[in-house]
Structures are given as structure tokens and as C-alpha cells.
Design a protein around this motif. Structure first.
Motif, PDB file in Angstrom:
ATOM      1  N   VAL A 166      10.878  12.382  -6.877  1.00  0.00           N
ATOM      2  CA  VAL A 166      11.297  11.381  -5.889  1.00  0.00           C
ATOM      3  C   VAL A 166      11.681  12.078  -4.579  1.00  0.00           C
ATOM      4  N   TRP A 167      12.390  13.205  -4.669  1.00  0.00           N
ATOM      5  CA  TRP A 167      12.799  13.949  -3.474  1.00  0.00           C
ATOM      6  C   TRP A 167      11.593  14.510  -2.731  1.00  0.00           C
ATOM      7  N   ILE A 168      10.647  15.057  -3.479  1.00  0.00           N
ATOM      8  CA  ILE A 168       9.454  15.637  -2.852  1.00  0.00           C
ATOM      9  C   ILE A 168       8.615  14.556  -2.193  1.00  0.00           C
ATOM     10  N   SER A 169       8.379  13.457  -2.898  1.00  0.00           N
ATOM     11  CA  SER A 169       7.578  12.377  -2.314  1.00  0.00           C
ATOM     12  C   SER A 169       8.288  11.771  -1.105  1.00  0.00           C
ATOM     13  N   SER A 170       9.613  11.686  -1.142  1.00  0.00           N
ATOM     14  CA  SER A 170      10.371  11.153  -0.002  1.00  0.00           C
ATOM     15  C   SER A 170      10.297  12.080   1.198  1.00  0.00           C
ATOM     16  N   PHE A 171      10.303  13.373   0.952  1.00  0.00           N
ATOM     17  CA  PHE A 171      10.163  14.346   2.038  1.00  0.00           C
ATOM     18  C   PHE A 171       8.821  14.160   2.752  1.00  0.00           C
ATOM     19  N   PHE A 172       7.743  14.079   1.984  1.00  0.00           N
ATOM     20  CA  PHE A 172       6.426  13.902   2.596  1.00  0.00           C
ATOM     21  C   PHE A 172       6.256  12.505   3.192  1.00  0.00           C
ATOM     22  N   TYR A 173       6.918  11.519   2.617  1.00  0.00           N
ATOM     23  CA  TYR A 173       6.932  10.160   3.179  1.00  0.00           C
ATOM     24  C   TYR A 173       7.569  10.183   4.565  1.00  0.00           C
ATOM     25  N   LEU A 191       0.819  -1.215   0.000  1.00  0.00           N
ATOM     26  CA  LEU A 191       0.000   0.000   0.000  1.00  0.00           C
ATOM     27  C   LEU A 191       0.855   1.267   0.000  1.00  0.00           C
ATOM     28  N   GLU A 192       1.896   1.294   0.823  1.00  0.00           N
ATOM     29  CA  GLU A 192       2.733   2.490   0.878  1.00  0.00           C
ATOM     30  C   GLU A 192       3.501   2.708  -0.420  1.00  0.00           C
ATOM     31  N   GLU A 193       4.013   1.662  -1.009  1.00  0.00           N
ATOM     32  CA  GLU A 193       4.750   1.826  -2.262  1.00  0.00           C
ATOM     33  C   GLU A 193       3.828   2.221  -3.410  1.00  0.00           C
ATOM     34  N   LEU A 194       2.635   1.637  -3.447  1.00  0.00           N
ATOM     35  CA  LEU A 194       1.675   2.047  -4.471  1.00  0.00           C
ATOM     36  C   LEU A 194       1.350   3.528  -4.331  1.00  0.00           C
ATOM     37  N   TYR A 195       1.193   3.993  -3.092  1.00  0.00           N
ATOM     38  CA  TYR A 195       0.840   5.398  -2.888  1.00  0.00           C
ATOM     39  C   TYR A 195       2.043   6.321  -3.096  1.00  0.00           C
ATOM     40  N   TRP A 196       3.128   6.104  -2.342  1.00  0.00           N
ATOM     41  CA  TRP A 196       4.240   7.059  -2.346  1.00  0.00           C
ATOM     42  C   TRP A 196       5.099   6.983  -3.601  1.00  0.00           C
ATOM     43  N   ARG A 197       5.431   5.807  -4.069  1.00  0.00           N
ATOM     44  CA  ARG A 197       6.290   5.691  -5.239  1.00  0.00           C
ATOM     45  C   ARG A 197       5.494   5.533  -6.526  1.00  0.00           C
ATOM     46  N   GLY A 198       4.264   5.109  -6.428  1.00  0.00           N
ATOM     47  CA  GLY A 198       3.418   4.983  -7.606  1.00  0.00           C
ATOM     48  C   GLY A 198       2.595   6.230  -7.840  1.00  0.00           C
ATOM     49  N   PHE A 199       1.562   6.409  -7.044  1.00  0.00           N
ATOM     50  CA  PHE A 199       0.605   7.499  -7.222  1.00  0.00           C
ATOM     51  C   PHE A 199       1.241   8.882  -7.079  1.00  0.00           C
ATOM     52  N   MET A 200       1.973   9.130  -5.979  1.00  0.00           N
ATOM     53  CA  MET A 200       2.504  10.470  -5.720  1.00  0.00           C
ATOM     54  C   MET A 200       3.533  10.901  -6.772  1.00  0.00           C
ATOM     55  N   CYS A 215      13.764  10.479  11.400  1.00  0.00           N
ATOM     56  CA  CYS A 215      13.160  10.720  10.085  1.00  0.00           C
ATOM     57  C   CYS A 215      14.191  10.772   8.962  1.00  0.00           C
ATOM     58  N   LEU A 216      15.445  11.065   9.286  1.00  0.00           N
ATOM     59  CA  LEU A 216      16.478  11.153   8.244  1.00  0.00           C
ATOM     60  C   LEU A 216      16.696   9.838   7.496  1.00  0.00           C
ATOM     61  N   PRO A 217      16.832   8.691   8.206  1.00  0.00           N
ATOM     62  CA  PRO A 217      16.964   7.444   7.437  1.00  0.00           C
ATOM     63  C   PRO A 217      15.691   7.088   6.671  1.00  0.00           C
ATOM     64  N   ILE A 218      14.553   7.519   7.180  1.00  0.00           N
ATOM     65  CA  ILE A 218      13.297   7.264   6.454  1.00  0.00           C
ATOM     66  C   ILE A 218      13.289   8.061   5.157  1.00  0.00           C
ATOM     67  N   PHE A 219      13.749   9.308   5.217  1.00  0.00           N
ATOM     68  CA  PHE A 219      13.877  10.119   4.006  1.00  0.00           C
ATOM     69  C   PHE A 219      14.849   9.464   3.029  1.00  0.00           C
ATOM     70  N   ALA A 220      15.987   9.002   3.541  1.00  0.00           N
ATOM     71  CA  ALA A 220      17.006   8.382   2.687  1.00  0.00           C
ATOM     72  C   ALA A 220      16.476   7.125   2.003  1.00  0.00           C
ATOM     73  N   VAL A 221      15.791   6.285   2.755  1.00  0.00           N
ATOM     74  CA  VAL A 221      15.269   5.059   2.146  1.00  0.00           C
ATOM     75  C   VAL A 221      14.139   5.391   1.171  1.00  0.00           C
ATOM     76  N   GLY A 222      13.421   6.467   1.409  1.00  0.00           N
ATOM     77  CA  GLY A 222      12.422   6.915   0.437  1.00  0.00           C
ATOM     78  C   GLY A 222      13.068   7.296  -0.885  1.00  0.00           C
ATOM     79  N   ILE A 223      14.233   7.943  -0.802  1.00  0.00           N
ATOM     80  CA  ILE A 223      14.987   8.285  -2.020  1.00  0.00           C
ATOM     81  C   ILE A 223      15.420   7.008  -2.747  1.00  0.00           C
ATOM     82  N   VAL A 224      15.940   6.048  -1.985  1.00  0.00           N
ATOM     83  CA  VAL A 224      16.403   4.792  -2.596  1.00  0.00           C
ATOM     84  C   VAL A 224      15.238   4.059  -3.252  1.00  0.00           C
ATOM     85  N   TRP A 225      14.132   3.929  -2.538  1.00  0.00           N
ATOM     86  CA  TRP A 225      12.985   3.223  -3.110  1.00  0.00           C
ATOM     87  C   TRP A 225      12.387   3.976  -4.290  1.00  0.00           C
TER      88      TRP A 225
END
Length: 100
Positions: A29-36, A9-18, A57-67
Motif C-alpha cells: 500500500v505504501w509503495i503503490s501510494s508513493f507511485f500514485y 480506473l485509478e482505483e482498479l489500477y493503483w489499489r487493485g492491480f498494483m 503531493c503529500l496529501p495525495i500520498f496520504a489519501v493513497g494510504i487511506v484508500w
């Protein structure tokens, strides 16, 4: 639930839809990772004292960039979904080991 449904669900929303809504622009990718990371920060704020809640939140932002990079470069969400599922499984293991 956290390991199997949440990553999908999160990947469909954040990396797919957003990312699609942002128009696949260079900074999407940077903007969606920031809000993620802000989204997860809301959960983490009551768990950790300030400023540790922000530091988490910093590693969460980083992994959002990677994903986001994985999804945009490979044209598929499966890599980010599987990686997200493994990260969630690791969180559960740590929780069971150190919190319970």
C-alpha cells in the motif's frame, strides 16, 4: 468523466492491480501510494511553483494510504472508488468556484 470514470480506473489500477502485483506484502500500500503521488505530481508540477508542487503531493500520498488501507482491509474497491469520486467532485467544485 473526472468524477465517474477516473475514480474507477485509478482505483482498479493503483489499489487493485498494483497492490496485487506487489504481492499484497506489508509495504504494498505504501509503495503503490508513493507511485500514485508521483503520477499526480507530474500533473501538478506545471500548476504550482516549486516547492509547492511537492507539498501538494503529500496529501495525495496520504489519501493513497487511506484508500489502500480501505481496499485491503475491506476486500473491496467500492469504498475507495466512492471516496475518490467525492474527492474529484470536490476538486471540480473548487475549480469552478475559484478558477473560472
Amino acid at each position: 468523466m473526472l468524477t465517474f470514470i477516473n475514480p474507477i480506473l485509478e482505483e482498479l489500477y493503483w489499489r487493485g492491480f498494483m497492490v496485487q502485483k506487489l504481492g499484497m506484502k506489508k509495504g504494498a500500500v505504501w509503495i503503490s501510494s508513493f507511485f500514485y503521488s508521483l503520477y499526480h505530481g507530474g500533473v501538478l508540477l506545471p500548476l504550482f511553483e516549486f516547492p509547492y508542487s511537492l507539498l501538494v503531493c503529500l496529501p495525495i500520498f496520504a489519501v493513497g494510504i487511506v484508500w489502500g488501507w480501505m481496499a485491503s482491509n475491506h476486500g473491496s474497491l467500492w469504498g475507495s472508488i466512492l471516496s475518490h469520486a467525492m474527492a474529484d467532485a470536490g476538486i471540480i467544485v473548487l475549480y469552478l468556484k475559484y478558477v473560472l
